[in-house]
Scaffold this active site. Structure first.
Site: not given
Ligand code: PBG
Length: 326
Positions: A122, A124, A132, A197, A207, A219, A235, A250, A276, A315
């Site tokens: 990605c 970002c 992104c 996603k 982030r 986004r 998708e 996700k 996260s 995690y």
């Molecule tokens: C994009 C990406 C994100 C996450 C994984 N890959 C962030 C986003 O889309 O803003 C989020 C993972 C998480 O929240 O644990 N590179």
């Protein structure tokens, strides 16, 4: 009803630990998991991520400490996120041969060649605006971004990545990366598509960890709208048609219905990303003493697998693996 003749007593099978284990339908195993790791530039760094207690940003030289824990827990795959020192409009460090992610991949494959290294693809984390892809008049341009994602994927694989996982939600990203890998004779490298996603508030702590929040806007113009499930199936179908080897939903917890339906609809290996925000909410409540962390985590991850996920990105991976062996 004569109770002496009650035939069906489901409680019979709940009578002992052994019986419960015998009829257990869903079991977690360390090999289910992929553990995400954040890597920063610099030396001797193990920076705590405030919004994600007990998770850190590692400099490449300190990676052995966490890799040892991963291997010891019998976790066999990691997902890497690079956080470059210098960001620019086109995310140059995402595809620089000397970029932080490329350095980290080389170091990990050198130290732990059997560890499966999955590279998140990605822009970002690498763009100064935090989106992104490439911006034009405030909008992320799809096809110009595909080129950069492809360069990034190829450079990660040339550095040693075993799998690439495009997460930018650009249309055609799997096809573009597949073609880019194939012309480099990297036909054997699997792609794990972040297929469905969602534009989720559950990415908030990530982030902060990756310093990747968009400076302006959000986004919603490329990630999926949370109310939609048919669109998720569409998708995923597109990703598979473009050549994705594995697919993903996700976040996980607010999308268990999507996981279940994806599992029922497709036969490809299905990953779910326990993101996260899902991690941090549990951590925060358990730090307050309000919940039993271990039981909550096991119940949560079991629910994601029960819904149909084969692969769990979390995690909590190290904790779960260690609890399973205890
Ligand atoms: C994009 C990406 C994100 C996450 C994984 N890959 C962030 C986003 O889309 O803003 C989020 C993972 C998480 O929240 O644990 N590179």
């Amino acid at each position: 009803m004569n109770l002496n003749q009650l035939l069906h007593r489901p409680r019979r099978l709940r009578h002992s630990n052994a019986l419960r284990n015998l009829v257990q339908e869903t079991r977690l195993h360390p090999h289910d998991f992929i553990y995400p790791i954040f890597i920063v530039e610099g030396q001797n760094l193990k920076q705590p991520i405030v919004s994600m207690p007990e998770q850190f940003r590692w400099s490449v030289d300190r990676l052995p400490e966490i890799l040892d824990q991963v291997v010891q827990a019998d976790i066999q795959a990691v997902l890497l996120f690079g956080i470059p020192e210098v960001k620019d409009a086109v995310g140059t460090q995402a595809y620089a041969e000397t970029g932080i992610i490329q350095q980290a991949i080389r170091a990990i494959k050198k130290k732990s060649p059997n560890l499966l290294v999955v590279g998140d693809v990605c822009l970002c984390e690498y763009t100064d605006h935090g989106h992104c892809g490439v911006l034009e008049n405030g909008d992320v341009v799809n096809d110009a971004t595909l080129e950069l994602l492809t360069k990034s994927a190829v450079s990660q694989v040339l550095a040693g990545a075993d799998v690439v996982a495009p997460s930018a939600m650009m249309d055609g990203q799997v096809a573009a990366i597949r073609a880019g890998l194939d012309v480099q004779e990297l036909k054997h490298i699997p792609i794990m598509g972040y297929s469905a996603k969602y534009a989720s508030a559950f990415y908030g702590p990530f982030r902060e960890a990756a310093e990747s929040a968009p400076q302006q806007g959000n986004r919603a113009g490329y990630q999926m709208d949370p109310p939609n499930i048919r669109e998720a199936i569409r998708e995923i179908e597109l990703d598979l048609n473009e050549g994705a080897d594995m697919i993903m939903v996700k976040p996980a917890l607010s999308y268990l219905d999507v996981i279940q339906q994806a599992r029922q609809t497709f036969n490809a290996p299905l990953a779910a990303y326990n993101v996260s925000g899902e991690y941090s909410m549990i951590k925060a409540a358990s730090q307050q003493g309000w919940i039993d962390e271990q039981r909550i985590v096991m119940e949560t991850l079991t629910s994601i697998k029960r819904a149909g996920a084969d692969i769990l990105i979390s995690y909590f991976a190290l904790d779960v693996a260690n609890w399973l062996r205890a």
